[in-house]
Scaffold this motif. Structure first.
Motif, short mmCIF file in Angstrom:
data_model
loop_
_atom_site.label_atom_id
_atom_site.label_comp_id
_atom_site.label_asym_id
_atom_site.label_seq_id
_atom_site.Cartn_x
_atom_site.Cartn_y
_atom_site.Cartn_z
N ILE A 1 -8.73 12.83 0.92
CA ILE A 1 -7.99 11.57 1.02
C ILE A 1 -8.86 10.48 0.40
N HIS B 1 1.01 5.59 0.67
CA HIS B 1 0.49 6.88 1.12
C HIS B 1 1.07 7.91 0.16
N LEU C 1 -4.70 4.75 -7.57
CA LEU C 1 -5.88 4.15 -6.95
C LEU C 1 -6.22 2.80 -7.57
N ARG D 1 -9.18 6.52 -0.81
CA ARG D 1 -8.58 5.23 -0.46
C ARG D 1 -9.09 4.12 -1.36
N SER D 2 -8.22 3.17 -1.63
CA SER D 2 -8.62 1.98 -2.39
C SER D 2 -7.87 0.77 -1.86
N SER D 3 -8.52 -0.38 -1.92
CA SER D 3 -7.88 -1.64 -1.53
C SER D 3 -8.71 -2.79 -2.09
N PRO E 1 -4.89 -0.46 2.64
CA PRO E 1 -5.41 0.67 1.87
C PRO E 1 -4.30 1.55 1.31
N THR E 2 -4.41 1.86 0.04
CA THR E 2 -3.59 2.90 -0.59
C THR E 2 -4.35 4.21 -0.47
N GLU E 3 -3.62 5.28 -0.14
CA GLU E 3 -4.24 6.59 0.04
C GLU E 3 -3.62 7.59 -0.92
N PRO F 1 0.84 -1.20 0.00
CA PRO F 1 0.00 0.00 0.00
C PRO F 1 0.87 1.25 0.00
N GLY G 1 -3.95 0.33 -6.23
CA GLY G 1 -4.34 0.08 -4.85
C GLY G 1 -5.49 -0.89 -4.70
N GLU H 1 -13.08 7.92 -8.67
CA GLU H 1 -13.63 7.66 -7.35
C GLU H 1 -15.16 7.62 -7.38
#
Length: 429
Positions: free
Chosen positions: A213, A160, A175, A215-217, A184-186, A158, A178, A198
């Motif tokens: 911010i 940041h 993303l 986030r994706s995972s 989670p990748t931010e 992941p 991610g 998004e």
């Protein structure tokens, strides 16, 4: 092919604009990552999104095209992508290469991404660096340019990632990678950029201290992508300007996408005094749409700064044409990113304005234009630089001349707007 443009006595009509390219790209990619079937209507017929379709097919995704700009995508899920038998040819499409790089890096599929001559000289360093930080092995020409060779030997890490520039392609790339990670990748965004990714993936967003911010995972469920793609606001912008600057004009544009991260040019034209009416507000999937009508308008000068540029970056060439007919001096700054598009668009604009006899000055990050409501451009052979947006801006400018002008290699409009010349003819006849 070169196109001759005659001065227009009037501009009247209703135009069915092309589908939004940015959303078409994403609809096809995200439908492929969804586990199941998606039906996408009004898919763009432009060349770039079809480069995306070709690449997704090479990755083992079945895509039907039954006609009438409809796709049926049989999504294979995140773990169903296959190693391609040959190169993934992204054509002229930077969106295809940058977003697909995130998917390839995340999936761990070994692949080689190529592009045409124009795409092969556009920097990919911005996506290479964060993807390497996540664990992707990427070989690139001069460590910067396509072709890009991908492999990944270890689990995806992941990331940041404070977004260094307001780039929707860079944001989306990270993303998408991610989506394949357990943690989670931010992506931290301080200046807004297009938010289609998004929106369409329904990703978690936190607003904190003037930052977004995103986030994706792997925990994020990739939703189906069954909806109608809105009509392209970037295409609408050419006719909004044409209708505003021409003394005898009324143009209607139904079903235009009005995503607030895409429509900076709409607010700028309103600020300049363009006579526009927006009606029938609705939604197509996660995207807002509406009908727009524009009439002949006296225009005021405007200043566009770096904070606004990301929201109107593609429309700056045609906004420059509007500035030519405003009553006073307009200024664009903070737009150095235009030098890294299909061509150096600031340089291309400067050559166009010089050929037209405009009063302007070019800077490293923008330009000033001294407008005149009575300006009539000198007839010229305008170079398109093989850039679709430069070609269309030149055509709108030529409509205002005292005699015919030529747009050299004007067929490049097909990259984003295959029916542009037909629509121009419809308005002028």
């Amino acid at each position: 092919m070169d196109y001759t443009v005659q001065p227009a006595a009037s501009l009247h009509g209703i135009l069915q604009l092309p589908a939004d390219k940015s959303i078409s790209h994403r609809a096809a990619m995200f439908a492929a990552l969804h586990q199941g079937r998606s039906t996408i209507t009004n898919f763009s017929e432009a060349a770039d999104p079809h480069s995306t379709l070709d690449c997704m097919r090479e990755l083992g995704v079945e895509i039907e095209e039954p006609g009438n700009h409809t796709l049926i995508v049989h999504g294979v899920g995140r773990d169903g992508l296959q190693t391609p038998s040959g190169d993934l040819d992204c054509g002229n499409s930077g969106t295809t290469m940058r977003l697909l790089s995130g998917i390839i890096a995340g999936s761990g599929v070994s692949a080689r991404l190529t592009g045409d001559e124009s795409l092969s000289v556009r920097t990919m360093k911005r996506i290479i660096e964060p993807l390497r930080a996540m664990g992707a092995h990427i070989e690139a020409r001069e460590d910067d340019f396509a072709p890009l060779n991908f492999r990944r030997d270890a689990e995806l890490k992941p990331l940041h990632f404070p977004l260094p520039i307001p780039s929707a392609q860079l944001k989306s790339c990270v993303l998408l990678a991610g989506l394949f990670g357990d943690g989670p990748t931010e992506v931290i965004e301080t200046l807004p950029s297009r938010d289609h990714t998004e929106r369409l993936l329904n990703l978690a967003i936190e607003e904190k201290e003037k930052k977004r911010i995103i986030r994706s995972s792997r925990k994020d469920v990739v939703p189906g992508q069954s909806y109608r793609v809105p009509n392209d606001f970037s295409a609408a912008a050419f006719w909004l300007v044409a209708g505003a600057i021409h003394p005898e004009a009324e143009i209607s544009l139904p079903g235009v996408g009005l995503n607030p991260t895409r429509t900076g040019a709409l607010g700028i034209l309103q600020q300049m005094g363009a006579d526009m009416e927006i009606t029938n507000n609705d939604h197509e999937g996660a995207e807002p749409v509406a009908d727009i009508r524009v009439k002949s308008s006296p225009l005021k000068p405007v200043k566009i700064t770096g904070e606004v540029v990301p929201n109107c970056i593609d429309e700056i060439p045609i906004l420059a044409i509007a500035m030519l007919f405003a009553d006073g001096v307009s200024r664009v700054s903070g737009a150095e990113e235009l030098r890294h598009k299909e061509t150096d668009r600031l340089n291309a604009l400067a050559e166009m304005l010089e050929s037209a006899g405009a009063d302007f000055e070019e800077y490293k990050d923008g330009f000033t234009i001294k407008g005149d409501p009575d300006f009539r451009p000198d007839p010229a052979a305008f170079s398109s630089f093989h850039d679709h947006r430069i070609a269309m801006a030149a055509a709108v400018l030529a409509l205002m001349g005292p005699d015919s002008s030529t747009v050299l290699n004007g067929h490049c409009t097909a990259i984003s707007y295959p029916g542009f010349w037909e629509d121009l003819s419809l308005l002028t006849n």
